[in-house]
Design a protein around this motif. Structure first.
Motif, mmCIF file in Angstrom:
data_model
loop_
_atom_site.group_PDB
_atom_site.id
_atom_site.type_symbol
_atom_site.label_atom_id
_atom_site.label_comp_id
_atom_site.label_asym_id
_atom_site.label_seq_id
_atom_site.Cartn_x
_atom_site.Cartn_y
_atom_site.Cartn_z
ATOM 1 N N SER A 246 47.761 -39.182 -26.543
ATOM 2 C CA SER A 246 48.157 -40.382 -25.804
ATOM 3 C C SER A 246 47.170 -40.725 -24.688
ATOM 4 N N ARG A 247 46.336 -39.775 -24.307
ATOM 5 C CA ARG A 247 45.406 -39.989 -23.205
ATOM 6 C C ARG A 247 44.013 -40.409 -23.670
ATOM 7 N N VAL A 248 43.683 -40.196 -24.942
ATOM 8 C CA VAL A 248 42.330 -40.424 -25.442
ATOM 9 C C VAL A 248 42.166 -41.876 -25.867
ATOM 10 N N ARG A 249 41.091 -42.490 -25.402
ATOM 11 C CA ARG A 249 40.784 -43.877 -25.764
ATOM 12 C C ARG A 249 39.382 -43.944 -26.355
ATOM 13 N N TRP A 250 39.295 -44.318 -27.630
ATOM 14 C CA TRP A 250 37.998 -44.512 -28.280
ATOM 15 C C TRP A 250 37.557 -45.953 -28.044
ATOM 16 N N LEU A 251 36.329 -46.149 -27.584
ATOM 17 C CA LEU A 251 35.833 -47.488 -27.294
ATOM 18 C C LEU A 251 34.893 -47.967 -28.387
ATOM 19 N N VAL A 255 31.645 -53.314 -26.559
ATOM 20 C CA VAL A 255 32.783 -54.167 -26.261
ATOM 21 C C VAL A 255 33.402 -53.739 -24.926
ATOM 22 N N PRO A 256 33.406 -54.615 -23.909
ATOM 23 C CA PRO A 256 34.052 -54.265 -22.640
ATOM 24 C C PRO A 256 35.542 -54.032 -22.853
ATOM 25 N N THR A 257 36.054 -52.915 -22.337
ATOM 26 C CA THR A 257 37.446 -52.530 -22.558
ATOM 27 C C THR A 257 38.115 -52.294 -21.219
ATOM 28 N N ASP A 258 39.252 -52.972 -20.996
ATOM 29 C CA ASP A 258 39.989 -52.815 -19.767
ATOM 30 C C ASP A 258 40.827 -51.547 -19.842
ATOM 31 N N LEU A 259 40.620 -50.622 -18.918
ATOM 32 C CA LEU A 259 41.336 -49.361 -18.900
ATOM 33 C C LEU A 259 42.393 -49.323 -17.808
ATOM 34 N N ALA A 260 42.710 -50.465 -17.211
ATOM 35 C CA ALA A 260 43.723 -50.510 -16.146
ATOM 36 C C ALA A 260 45.081 -50.154 -16.702
#
Length: 260
Positions: A246-251, A255-260
């Protein structure tokens, strides 16, 4: 916070008006680079975006200057135009420019710019290889960032490191909100099974220790000395606990990705 993964360890991090570039690598693919002591690697993929497309850079966070997979020729050309470059003490001596600041592990510097909150940058420890390898592989640091109005936790760029006691202890000293997690399981034929960066399994253990809100894997593709590419890492993380997944984010690169 917005993060754009550009390839390898290189990411553009945009927070509170600051535009922060990590470990700039913008050379095209194809070239073979030597790292000393008989080690070498070939760049097999170029950046998702060229440096010329990024616009102004306020800060470069440079974990180390002496390996081309963290600072190649095109990346080096970015440094003079950056507002500040923060790196190791030894790297600052080698670069020798007025905009470069060198830090030892756990030392801090404060960056100021008109219209932006002060940015506090603290160097965190790294060991870029097995025990006793530091005299050979050189100094490396990660970085922890805080700024006024930011999240309760810190942004932590782990830097190129294996999982060893000083890295395990970082979450005991800082609360981590977002982690830029350097992986890749770096190996070289001449040094056999010795590794110079974390595996996916080690990355999972560090996430379990740090409990970041978000962990973004980087530094795992684009070079021949990376031995755990994205498909391998995804399978490794897919087998982790629900909490870690649930904590891992593949980008998606570029591509700009909002992590807020």
């Amino acid at each position: 916070m917005k993060v754009t993964h550009l390839g390898g360890p290189t990411a553009l991090v945009e927070v509170a008006g600051w535009r922060i570039l990590t470990d700039p690598t913008f050379d095209p693919p194809g070239r073979r680079y030597t790292f000393g002591w008989g080690t070498a690697s070939r760049k097999v993929a170029g950046p998702a975006l060229p440096a010329t497309d990024l616009g102004d850079i306020d800060v470069v966070l440079l974990s180390h200057d002496h390996h081309a997979d963290n600072l190649d020729d095109a990346g080096r050309a970015v440094l003079p135009s950056a507002g500040a470059v923060v790196t190791t003490k030894s790297g600052a001596r080698r670069l020798g420019a007025e905009n470069v600041r060198g830090l030892l592990p756990w030392a801090s510097t404060v960056l100021e710019a008109p219209g932006k909150p002060s940015l506090n940058v603290t160097a965190t420890p790294c060991r870029h290889g097995p025990p006793l390898s530091r005299p050979i592989v050189g100094d490396v640091v990660g970085f922890a960032l805080t700024w006024e109005g930011g999240p309760d936790g810190q942004f932590w760029m782990t830097g190129d490191t294996v999982l060893y006691p000083e890295v395990r202890a970082v979450p005991e000293r800082i609360d981590v909100d977002t982690m830029l997690l350097h992986l890749g399981a770096v190996q070289f034929g001449i040094t056999g099974p010795l590794r110079y960066s974390m595996t996916g399994e080690e990355g999972i253990r560090l996430i379990e220790l740090a409990q970041p809100r978000i962990a973004v894997p980087v530094h795992f593709e684009g070079w021949s000395h990376f031995h755990e590419p994205q498909d391998h890492l995804r399978a490794t993380f897919d087998a982790a606990s629900d909490d870690v997944r649930s904590r891992v984010r593949w980008l998606e690169p570029g591509v700009p990705t909002d992590l807020a």
